[in-house]
Design an enzyme around this catalytic site. Structure first.
Site, PDB file in Angstrom:
ATOM      1  N   GLU A 224       0.756  -1.294   0.088  1.00 39.93           N
ATOM      2  CA  GLU A 224      -0.060  -0.068  -0.056  1.00 39.93           C
ATOM      3  C   GLU A 224       0.804   1.303   0.012  1.00 39.93           C
ATOM      4  OE1 GLU A 224      -3.698   2.042   2.446  1.00 39.93           O
ATOM      5  OE2 GLU A 224      -3.256  -0.049   2.850  1.00 39.93           O
ATOM      6  N   LYS A 240      -8.678  -1.398   0.726  1.00 36.97           N
ATOM      7  CA  LYS A 240      -9.487  -1.599   1.899  1.00 36.97           C
ATOM      8  C   LYS A 240     -10.465  -2.680   1.127  1.00 36.97           C
ATOM      9  CE  LYS A 240      -9.678   0.127   5.245  1.00 36.97           C
ATOM     10  NZ  LYS A 240      -9.160  -0.363   6.631  1.00 36.97           N
TER      11      LYS A 240
END
Length: 411
Positions: A224, A240
């Site tokens: 990420e 997410k």
């Protein structure tokens, strides 16, 4: 200074234990390919809360004093000096990020490592090949890396109860979403660097690498992007939403209304964070809810970009994006309050920022899928975002699925 059991462990591990890691070859996450395996440490600064002061401002000042002036990130890129400083590794813990925004910093860090570390590097020329390398005495073999059994910071039942507590807070209107993180630790013997390096090589690790200090090390396999700056463009890529990396798992992730709602909530939060440091009206979502693979998991990722505002310095950029929205929740400060109330152990090296800052670009990953080693134990963390629709048992299972590849790489 290290005392007591820590000193005993360091003595047992000498010279191949964690205390020797600063002298060992290890590349931090996001090191440019041209410098990998060639980094030479020039200067180092570390910060703990007892040191006082603003860690973001002090980071910017330290880098400027060592050849990396980052007071205006919108300036035209300056190529690195071939004979000088080529860049720096920058690490900010989640607790340091919470302090920057005036939020609750949570429980005590379970690992003995700084909350901020900045390491400035030059680089050595590649060694010239030798037809007949001179004979050298072979070093004694290092003590094999052997981690002990994992001790969890909370039981599955306690984790599920915390999820239920977040759902109650959402029902009261205190928060919209909260990311809950658990921790586990294991005592060890031997040299941790090969295991941490192995962790950084996991498939999908955009920010794979190792950062070391005296008495500690951090290994990262994060996919990420917290914040990247290149040629005037700021980029963040929040992740997410998670499912097993099967055809059915991919379909389930793409069609889950719960996961999409949770994801879009964080995209909106990070759009707002980026807007604080971007040129007016320049924030845009280039990709929404794209499915990417990390090890044996599918994860949903979006890409948000903006033009950097004139006069933006590194300290203000860190204040805007730390701690990352995808690992805190919304609203961010209220989520930090819930995290501090519910998580029994601090987030340590996880859920913070770690990457590379150079004269011409910046690239910091969010320290998910991350482990830390101090002189007595190896530490791992994992969690997930909780919304009103979250099922407590499913959230416990998701955290276990995220931490499984990390633990396997360290075993």
């Amino acid at each position: 200074m290290v005392r007591g059991k820590s000193a005993e462990r360091m003595s047992r591990n000498r010279p191949y234990g964690v205390e020797a890691l600063p002298q060992m070859v290890a590349d931090p996450p996001a090191t440019p390919a041209a410098y990998r395996g060639r980094l030479v440490e020039r200067a180092r600064w570390q910060w703990r809360p007892t040191d006082g002061g603003d860690p973001a401002a002090r980071t910017e000042e330290f880098l400027a004093a060592h050849g990396l002036p980052l007071h205006d990130l919108a300036r035209p890129a300056t190529p690195p000096d071939p004979t000088g400083v080529c860049g720096a590794a920058v690490y900010f813990s989640a607790a340091a990020g919470a302090l920057l925004v005036g939020g609750a910093t949570g429980a005590t860090n379970p690992a003995d490592l700084p909350e901020v570390a900045v390491v400035v590097y030059g680089h050595a020329d590649p060694p010239a090949p030798r037809a007949h390398p001179p004979a050298a005495r072979q070093p004694d073999p290092p003590t094999p890396w052997t981690p002990g059994p994992w001790t969890e910071s909370w039981s599955p039942r306690q984790h599920a109860d915390a999820v239920t507590a977040v759902r109650h807070a959402i029902g009261r209107g205190d928060v919209y979403q909260v990311n809950l993180v658990g921790h586990a630790a294991a005592a060890y013997t031997g040299d941790p660097l090969p295991a941490l390096t192995r962790l950084g090589q996991l498939p999908g690790a955009r920010y794979g690498g190792v950062l070391t200090g005296t008495g500690w090390a951090i290994g990262c396999a994060s996919p990420e992007t917290l914040i990247e700056l290149h040629q005037g463009t700021l980029t963040t890529r929040p992740i997410k939403g998670t499912r097993p990396a099967t055809a059915a798992g991919r379909t389930d992730l793409l069609t889950s209304a719960k996961e999409r709602a949770e994801h879009i909530m964080i995209v909106d939060l990070e759009r707002n964070d980026l807007a604080r440091v971007a040129a007016t009206g320049s924030v845009r979502v280039d990709e929404l809810f794209a499915v990417r693979r990390w090890c044996q998991l599918w994860q949903a990722e979006s890409t948000i970009r903006a033009h950097v505002a004139d006069g933006l310095g590194l300290a203000d950029l860190l204040r805007a994006v730390c701690p990352g929205g995808s690992v805190t929740g919304a609203p961010k400060l209220a989520a930090l309050d819930r995290i501090a109330a519910l998580e029994p152990v601090g987030r340590g090296a996880s859920m913070g920022a770690l990457g590379w800052v150079g004269p011409d670009h910046l690239d910091l990953g969010l320290t998910i899928r991350t482990a830390a080693v101090d002189t007595t134990a190896v530490h791992v963390w994992a969690g997930g975002g909780i919304t009103w629709d979250s099922d407590p048992d499913a959230e416990v299972a998701e955290a276990a699925a995220k931490t499984a590849p990390v633990r396997a790489a360290l075993s």
